[in-house]
Design an enzyme around this catalytic site. Structure first.
Site: not given
Ligand code: FAD
Ligand code: NAP
Length: 336
Positions: A162, A234, A329
């Protein structure tokens, strides 16, 4: 390049109200014009796509910059691989569906991720055991400080879980105008991810289209649809810990654990939040989704402050109970 549009509401899947001036460019040449214009106006440029991984303030001072190019061109081919150059404005899921329909294998696990092709390298989008980095050959764009065009190969993109150089040294500095994907018709499918394997149980032999269909079905079952319950997927990254930490923490042995190649262990942020009893927690219009503890939804009228205060409460609760600090995130923008 379009002319500067003033005071537009920016699209974003959390449905937060955000006004900003906007510019659209078709590709590299127009992006260079945009850099010159912004410099003349003394304003900064902020690249955006569909707004599915951002938490926006009520107003942005910088100019929101969009790439409209949706083209797909073949730019290389050998016995095994084809290289496709795709405009940053192309919708990600539509591109995945096209490649699979044409017989290419690889991107099927990444089906139904919202957003644009141009945003896919930013956090190295990943799902169901695969990351987009494995299929990216190069990224083409413009340095928003110098106005120079530049291409980065996969190594220069510094992809990791990520993460990429575009969230690091090149944050807000590089507009991605096109991405080159290297795909094969003979690559192996990857169905080791447990939920995906269970969904496909009994189906053999498997095609990439079947894997894509299974991923779409799983995502529709498990994730709140942003059209109905605005969200950015998320909200926190899964923490990665040392084995000694797990042995010492209260309840560590019961946690789902995913060993990583470096010997460390990835935990499920959703599990941690759920076990702090936070599903359904509300702050103004923002709420922890009851279907999925990792997702913050806008139940109506939420502001950026509601969302961030709720996120801080989650971080605090997990910190108090497990001593772990969850990392957000999505990209949070201030009003600068
Ligand atoms: P935006 O949200 O508009 O922007 C995100 C970031 O990318 C910003 O920092 C922005 O500056 C930058 N950016 C966007 N376009 C450009 C460009 N052309 N050049 C330079 N920088 C740019 N993510 C996953 O990894 N895996 C998933 O499985 C997943 N599932 C999701 C499910 C849901 C329901 C939702 C709402 C989100 C999910 N996401 C997932 C997050 C999100 O979809 C991805 O991060 C996606 O790539 C964001 O694309 P976007 O076009 O909306 O980018
Ligand atoms: P899930 O299957 O309920 O699993 C929960 C978490 O455990 C996931 O986050 C996943 O990590 C991890 N995990 C499970 N099995 C694993 C394995 N074999 N190896 C390594 N890690 C494993 O997850 P879900 O919430 O339904 O999501 C399904 C997939 O879609 C996941 O890959 C998830 O990342 C992705 N997704 C991402 C977003 C986003 O916004 N980033 C939103 C929705 C879904 P990973 O997350 O590292 O895979």
């Amino acid at each position: 390049m379009t002319s500067l549009q003033y005071n537009r509401q920016l699209p974003n899947t959390l449905a937060l109200p955000c006004a900003a001036d906007t510019l659209c460019v078709s590709g590299i040449e127009q992006a260079r014009d945009a850099v010159r214009l912004a410099r003349a106006l003394g304003r900064s440029l902020l690249p955006l796509g569909e707004g599915s991984n951002v938490v926006l303030p009520g107003a942005l001072q910088g100019i929101a910059l969009y790439v409209t190019d949706k083209s797909v061109h073949e730019v290389g081919r050998d016995n095994e691989f084809v290289t496709l150059r795709v405009g940053a404005g192309h919708a990600w899921h539509a591109f995945v569906c096209t490649t699979v329909a044409e017989g290419y294998v690889g991107l099927e696990n990444l089906a139904l991720i919202p957003g644009t092709v141009g945003a896919a390298p930013i956090q190295n989008i990943g799902a169901y055991g695969r990351e987009v980095a494995a299929f990216i050959d190069a990224v083409h764009g413009v340095d928003l400080h110098s106005g120079d065009s530049r291409s980065l190969n996969a190594e220069q993109c510094e992809f990791s879980y990520r993460h990429s150089v575009f969230k690091g040294a090149l944050r807000d500095r590089f507009l991605i105008c096109a991405v080159d994907f290297r795909l094969s018709k003979h690559a192996a499918l990857d169905t080791h991810y447990p939920a995906l394997a269970a969904q496909l149980d009994g189906q053999a032999p498997l095609s990439a289209q079947q894997v894509l269909d299974a991923v779409v079905a799983l995502r529709r079952q498990r994730l709140p649809d942003p059209e109905l319950e605005p969200n950015v997927g998320s909200f926190f990254k899964n923490p990665v810990v040392d084995a000694t930490w797990l042995r010492n923490v209260d309840g560590g042995t019961q946690m789902p654990q995913y060993p990583q190649p470096d010997g460390r262990i990835k935990l499920s942020a959703a599990w941690l939040i759920d076990h702090c009893g936070l599903k359904g927690l509300r702050e103004g219009g923002a709420c922890i989704a009851s279907r999925h503890a990792l997702v913050i939804t806008n139940r109506g009228g939420a502001t950026q402050r509601d969302v961030l205060t709720l996120a801080e409460r989650v971080v605090h609760a997990v910190q108090q109970r497990y001593g772990l600090t969850l990392e957000m995130e999505p990209r949070v923008y201030g009003d600068g």
